[in-house]
Each structure stands twice: as structure tokens, then as C-alpha cells.
Design a protein around this motif. Structure first.
Motif, mmCIF file in Angstrom:
data_model
loop_
_atom_site.group_PDB
_atom_site.id
_atom_site.type_symbol
_atom_site.label_atom_id
_atom_site.label_comp_id
_atom_site.label_asym_id
_atom_site.label_seq_id
_atom_site.Cartn_x
_atom_site.Cartn_y
_atom_site.Cartn_z
ATOM 1 N N GLY A 183 1.127 -0.988 -0.258
ATOM 2 C CA GLY A 183 0.213 0.029 -0.074
ATOM 3 C C GLY A 183 1.064 1.318 0.110
ATOM 4 N N ALA A 184 0.124 2.472 -0.086
ATOM 5 C CA ALA A 184 0.843 4.013 0.377
ATOM 6 C C ALA A 184 1.508 3.640 1.801
ATOM 7 N N GLU A 185 2.265 3.444 2.314
ATOM 8 C CA GLU A 185 2.958 3.423 3.135
ATOM 9 C C GLU A 185 4.559 4.112 3.078
ATOM 10 N N ASN A 222 16.563 14.254 13.714
ATOM 11 C CA ASN A 222 16.805 14.276 12.631
ATOM 12 C C ASN A 222 15.231 13.353 12.691
ATOM 13 N N ILE A 223 15.748 11.838 13.412
ATOM 14 C CA ILE A 223 15.205 10.989 12.565
ATOM 15 C C ILE A 223 13.179 11.761 13.183
ATOM 16 N N LEU A 224 12.982 12.210 14.194
ATOM 17 C CA LEU A 224 11.840 12.429 14.996
ATOM 18 C C LEU A 224 11.125 13.215 13.819
ATOM 19 N N GLU A 225 11.857 14.531 13.367
ATOM 20 C CA GLU A 225 11.816 15.466 11.904
ATOM 21 C C GLU A 225 11.252 14.878 10.836
ATOM 22 N N LEU A 226 12.412 13.567 10.094
ATOM 23 C CA LEU A 226 12.093 12.465 9.069
ATOM 24 C C LEU A 226 10.611 11.867 8.970
ATOM 25 N N ILE A 227 10.168 11.872 10.209
ATOM 26 C CA ILE A 227 8.967 10.410 10.746
ATOM 27 C C ILE A 227 8.182 12.085 10.335
ATOM 28 N N GLU A 228 7.777 13.142 10.959
ATOM 29 C CA GLU A 228 6.796 14.052 10.979
ATOM 30 C C GLU A 228 6.346 14.853 9.306
ATOM 31 N N ARG A 229 8.126 15.375 8.952
ATOM 32 C CA ARG A 229 7.941 15.303 7.054
ATOM 33 C C ARG A 229 6.929 14.465 6.677
ATOM 34 N N HIS A 230 7.532 13.795 6.447
ATOM 35 C CA HIS A 230 7.133 12.923 5.725
ATOM 36 C C HIS A 230 5.780 11.695 5.927
ATOM 37 N N ARG A 231 5.682 11.953 7.187
ATOM 38 C CA ARG A 231 4.060 10.983 7.833
ATOM 39 C C ARG A 231 4.851 8.974 7.333
ATOM 40 N N VAL A 232 6.104 9.263 8.286
ATOM 41 C CA VAL A 232 6.746 7.647 8.081
ATOM 42 C C VAL A 232 6.473 6.617 8.512
ATOM 43 N N SER A 233 5.247 5.467 7.924
ATOM 44 C CA SER A 233 4.408 4.565 8.762
ATOM 45 C C SER A 233 5.165 3.270 9.570
ATOM 46 N N ASN A 234 6.368 2.988 9.219
ATOM 47 C CA ASN A 234 6.782 1.748 9.210
ATOM 48 C C ASN A 234 8.450 1.861 9.294
ATOM 49 N N ALA A 235 9.235 1.522 9.773
ATOM 50 C CA ALA A 235 10.302 1.935 10.053
ATOM 51 C C ALA A 235 11.554 0.382 11.063
ATOM 52 N N MET A 236 12.431 0.746 11.305
ATOM 53 C CA MET A 236 13.540 -0.520 11.620
ATOM 54 C C MET A 236 14.258 0.317 12.557
ATOM 55 N N MET A 237 14.327 -0.352 13.197
ATOM 56 C CA MET A 237 15.247 0.260 15.001
ATOM 57 C C MET A 237 16.171 -0.931 15.437
ATOM 58 N N VAL A 238 16.613 0.313 16.510
ATOM 59 C CA VAL A 238 17.808 -1.143 17.645
ATOM 60 C C VAL A 238 17.755 0.118 18.578
#
Length: 500
Positions: A183-185, A222-238
């Protein structure tokens, strides 16, 4: 366009070429159609260099469009793709390139890799943009970290079918374990793509029709800013990323809207329970966890609400996987008893390239061990204790460093910590904690007393550090794994045995 019925990236790009595929670190946008055109050109270019099914291509590339193109080009013409850690020394890179028999090497500008192509332009130049003939799935061959001896390539058999025949199985698997759907994620790549999980999630985000947002490195705000700006729906982190996020001042954290997040998948290291709870208090119940290795792939998985019911678990066996816990004699242990973790799957097989002895040593019949100690509860949920190589035996009692580190990380004065066992004539090993204080915290006897008092109600006295020392930094890999072997070597000196 609804892409749920399309079997992967190549079909999606052909059907919906205007779909946004990638937002690079410089802010440039690439559509699915343009990305597929470059992928096809590079596929033709690799074949023009004489490469055929089963040959190896290596990429010494930072996160960016070239790394994505190499991944998807090799994936449709039956090649093995080896992503190489560009943080390695020249001799370490040369060892991997020689060991994998790479016939073509691609690197980035400013990186001195003898014989390598600079970027994918040379491979693509003059080549057609249509799909190559006789398409067949390739595979990624990651090299293990080499904490004991030289790194080895984890080589899986090629599927022998075109991507469209096998992608649906992997898409189903990801849907089962982490609820990812076509989908459009928007998928945020937070870690270097030369590591297995970030690379695999990059590839399958495209197979699901998602948009990739690439970052060159992890910086919490920067990660938080990218999440907000691009409406990030999923990511992989550690987990170390979560810890760094939680160190941000409250007013900084509150500035950013992270409500678009639906799946934040974490792996690579044990996550302290307190850290995971705090992230879910902040982001909501969006943390999906899985456990495995480069060799075993995703062997266990747990969804947010399952974890909240059983804090600390890394989940139950993933679809197609079986698991057991065994003692040193190879006998299976009952629920609640810690031992070596072994897994097997009808859909996952591998060998270490050019090293059948290492392959055999990692197996117990059909069962493979990632090298970790853990136990299964009565419901079949796995709880990790630690790496076998990091186990501390003091006074005949097993002590797991990860448990002590998790307790210390709950203290606000601790930015990072590594716990190791140091040889002791009377006890066998003593527990030593090497602490990196948080910014502005002054290390010294008062802080040590405060940390030991903090440990009191959290871990048994025999587990508590006998020694606390302070460091300005601790060695971690770019994906956040603590290098305890390097910590031990630095602490004990150059002649440290790897068995310590």
C-alpha cells in the motif's frame, strides 16, 4: 493505485510508474518507473560484463539510490549481492571482496576501493531500460561480523524462479510477523544498508509498494523530524536508538508529531524492558520485535500487545520455524530452564561460503544455533539471557551481562554501559561495569555509590558490579550492537583471550 494484487517491485513499477519510490538523503525524489529503468539498465550492464547466474557482485556503498539500485538489479538476474561495510579498513574490505569472488565491485565517490566502479552510472550507460530476458531471483549474501575469526559469507541457495514467483511468500511472512501490508506506506531507513535487517527491509518495502526515506546515519532529532515531515508509517530500529531518543529533552520530543507510526520493528540486540515501555508510552503500541540472525533470518517474533502481556519476551517461533533449548550435552531442556537456543525451518537453509567446517559446527543435526542463551516459558515464548560468549561465571553461578546493563541503563545518569567478566583467582570472574555518563554528569565515587544503590532493588547482589569504571565512549557497531569483545580487549590488554 491499489498494489495489493501485484507481486513485488518490478510489477508495481511497471503498473504504476509515477508512484514515489525513494526520497534520498539530499531530498531528491525518484519514482518507481525511474527506479525500475535504472535497475533494468544496471541489470543489462552486469550481464554485458559477462556475469551469469550464481556470480557475485559487491557494493561498498553508503545509503543512497546506488545501494538500492544494486540490490534490486542483482535481485532479478540471479546474482549474489554482497553489501560491504564501508567503515572497515582497506585490508578488511579487500579480504571480503577476495573471499566472495566478486566479479564487479561498485563503490561511492571518494572511497578508494581498487578496481571498483564509482556509482552505477557506468553500468547503466547505453543500456536499454526494458526488463532483461530470462529473469531469475538473486540473493543477498551478507558477511557476518567476524567477532571470532574472519567474517564469513552467509550463502543461501538461489530460488531458481523469477522474483514474482517468490515475493508473495515473503510478503505473506512479513504480514504475519510484523503486520506489514502492500500500500501507500512510508518506510524510514535508519541504519546502514550493509547490515542484513536494514537491507532486507529496504528491499521488501519496495516489494510492498512503500516509499523509502533514506538517511545517511542515525541522529535522534533528525529521525523525529523525518517521521513528521514524510508521515513515516514504518521503520526498523535497534534498542540503542530508542535509548538515544529517550535522552532528548522533553521539549524537543514534544515538538514532533509521530502519530503516523504504525510499525517500528526492532531487532539486533536485547531491548531493556524499561526502555521499550517508555518508547511505547511515547509512540503508542507500535513496537514489533523479532529475533534471529543473519543465518537464521526471522526465527521469533512478538507484536506489541503480546509483549505488553509478557514483558521481556522476543516472541514465539515465526511461521515455518521450530525451536528448542538444549543443555551442554545436547539434551532438550524443559520450559523455564536456560540453555542454548536452536531453531530450524523448512524454508531457510544456508552455508558459510568456503567453510563447510564452520557450517557443520553451527548445526546440531538439522538445528542451527545463533549462539545465544535463553529459555522458553510454558506458552512457548522465548526470553533471552545473553550471548554464550558473553556469559560471566562467578562463584560457579551464571551471570548475564545484558540483565545488569538493562538495570543500569534505567538510571538517568547513564548514557551507555558495557558489563564484562574480568578473571579473578577466587571467583573465576568478577563483574565489571564500564559506564559512559550522560552529558553533564560528573563521574566519581558519589555516582558509583548512587548506581550501586540503584541496582539494589533491580538485580540480585551477586550480579551487581564489583567494579564501576567510567569511559567517555563505548564501541558500538553502526546498527547499535555493543562490541563486548572490543570492550574486553581494551580493558584487559592486547593479549586478551577470546574465550574470556
Amino acid at each position: 493505485m491499489d498494489v495489493s494484487g501485484l507481486p513485488g517491485f518490478y510489477a508495481i513499477a511497471a503498473a504504476d510508474p509515477g508512484r514515489l519510490a525513494l526520497i534520498d538523503a539530499d531530498g531528491s525524489h525518484t519514482s518507481y518507473g525511474d527506479l525500475l529503468a535504472r535497475v533494468n539498465q544496471v541489470s543489462h550492464g552486469l550481464r554485458a560484463r559477462g556475469l551469469g547466474t550464481g556470480d557475485v557482485v559487491a557494493g561498498v556503498l553508503p545509503n543512497g539510490i546506488d545501494a538500492v539500485v544494486m540490490l534490486m538489479a542483482t535481485g532479478q538476474i540471479g546474482l549474489y549481492h554482497v553489501p560491504v561495510n564501508w567503515h572497515l579498513t582497506a585490508s578488511e574490505v579487500a579480504y571480503i571482496l577476495d573471499d566472495c569472488d566478486a566479479k564487479v565491485v561498485v563503490t561511492g565517490p571518494g572511497r578508494a576501493v581498487p578496481g571498483a566502479e564509482i556509482g552505477t552510472e557506468g553500468l547503466a550507460e547505453g543500456q536499454p531500460v526494458d526488463a532483461p530476458g530470462e529473469r531469475t531471483s538473486g540473493a543477498v549474501m551478507w558477511y557476518t561480523s567476524g567477532t571470532t575469526g574472519f567474517p564469513k559469507g552467509v550463502q543461501r541457495p538461489l530460488p531458481g524462479a523469477e522474483p514474482e514467483a517468490i515475493v508473495p511468500l515473503y510478503a505473506w511472512f512479513l504480514g504475519e510477523v510484523v503486520d506489514l501490508r502492500p500500500g501507500a506506506e512510508v518506510h524510514l531507513v535508519t541504519s546502514p544498508m550493509y547490515h542484513s535487517s536494514p537491507c532486507a527491509h529496504t528491499q521488501f518495502a519496495l516489494h510492498l509498494g512503500h516509499t523509502l526515506v533514506l538517511t545517511p546515519k542515525f541522529e535522534p532529532e533528525n529521525i523525529l523530524e523525518l517521521i513528521e515531515r514524510h508521515r513515516v508509517s514504518n521503520a526498523m530500529m535497534v534498542p540503542t536508538m530508542f535509548h538515544r531518543m529517550l535522552r532528548l529533552p522533553e521539549d524537543v520530543r514534544a515538538k514532533y508529531d509521530v502519530s503516523s507510526l504504525r510499525q517500528v520493528i526492532h531487532t539486533a540486540a536485547a531491548c531493556p524492558v524499561a526502555v521499550k515501555r517508555q518508547i511505547m508510552d511515547w509512540w503508542g503500541p507500535v513496537l514489533y520485535e523479532y529475533y534471529g540472525s543473519t543465518e537464521s533470518a526471522i526465527a521469533f517474533a512478538v507484536k506489541p500487545h503480546e509483549w505488553l502481556a509478557k514483558p521481556g519476551t522476543v516472541g514465539r517461533p515465526a511461521p515455518t520455524f521450530e525451536a528448542k533449548i538444549v543443555d551442554e550435552a545436547g539434551m532438550e531442556l524443559p520450559p523455564g530452564e536456560p540453555g542454548m537456543i536452536y531453531v530450524k525451518s523448512s524454508t531457510n537453509s544456508f552455508e558459510y561460503r568456503k567453510d563447510p567446517a564452520k557450517t557443520a559446527a553451527s548445526m546440531l543435526g538439522e538445528w542451527y544455533s545463533p549462539g545465544d542463551i535463553g529459555f522458553l516459558d510454558a506458552d512457548g515464548y522465548l526470553f533471552l539471557c545473553d550471548r554464550r560468549t558473553d556469559l560471566i561465571v562467578s562463584g560457579g553461578v551464571n551471570i548475564y551481562p545484558a540483565e545488569i546493563e538493562a538495570a543500569l541503563l534505567e538510571h538517568p545518569a547513564v548514557a551507555d554501559v558495557a558489563v564484562i567478566g574480568v578473571p579473578d583467582e577466587e571467583w573465576g570472574h568478577n563483574v565489571v561495569a564500564l559506564v559512559q555518563p550522560a552529558e553533564g554528569v560528573v563521574p566519581g565515587p558519589e555516582l558509583t555509590a548512587e548506581l550501586l544503590e540503584h541496582c539494589g532493588p533491580r538485580i540480585a547482589r551477586f550480579k551487581q558490579p564489583k567494579v564501576v569504571e567510567y569511559r567517555s565512549w563505548l564501541p558500538r557497531t553502526p546498527t547499535g550492537k555493543l562490541s563486548r569483545s572490543k570492550v574486553r580487549a581494551d580493558y584487559l590488554g592486547p593479549n586478551t583471550s577470546s574465550s574470556l
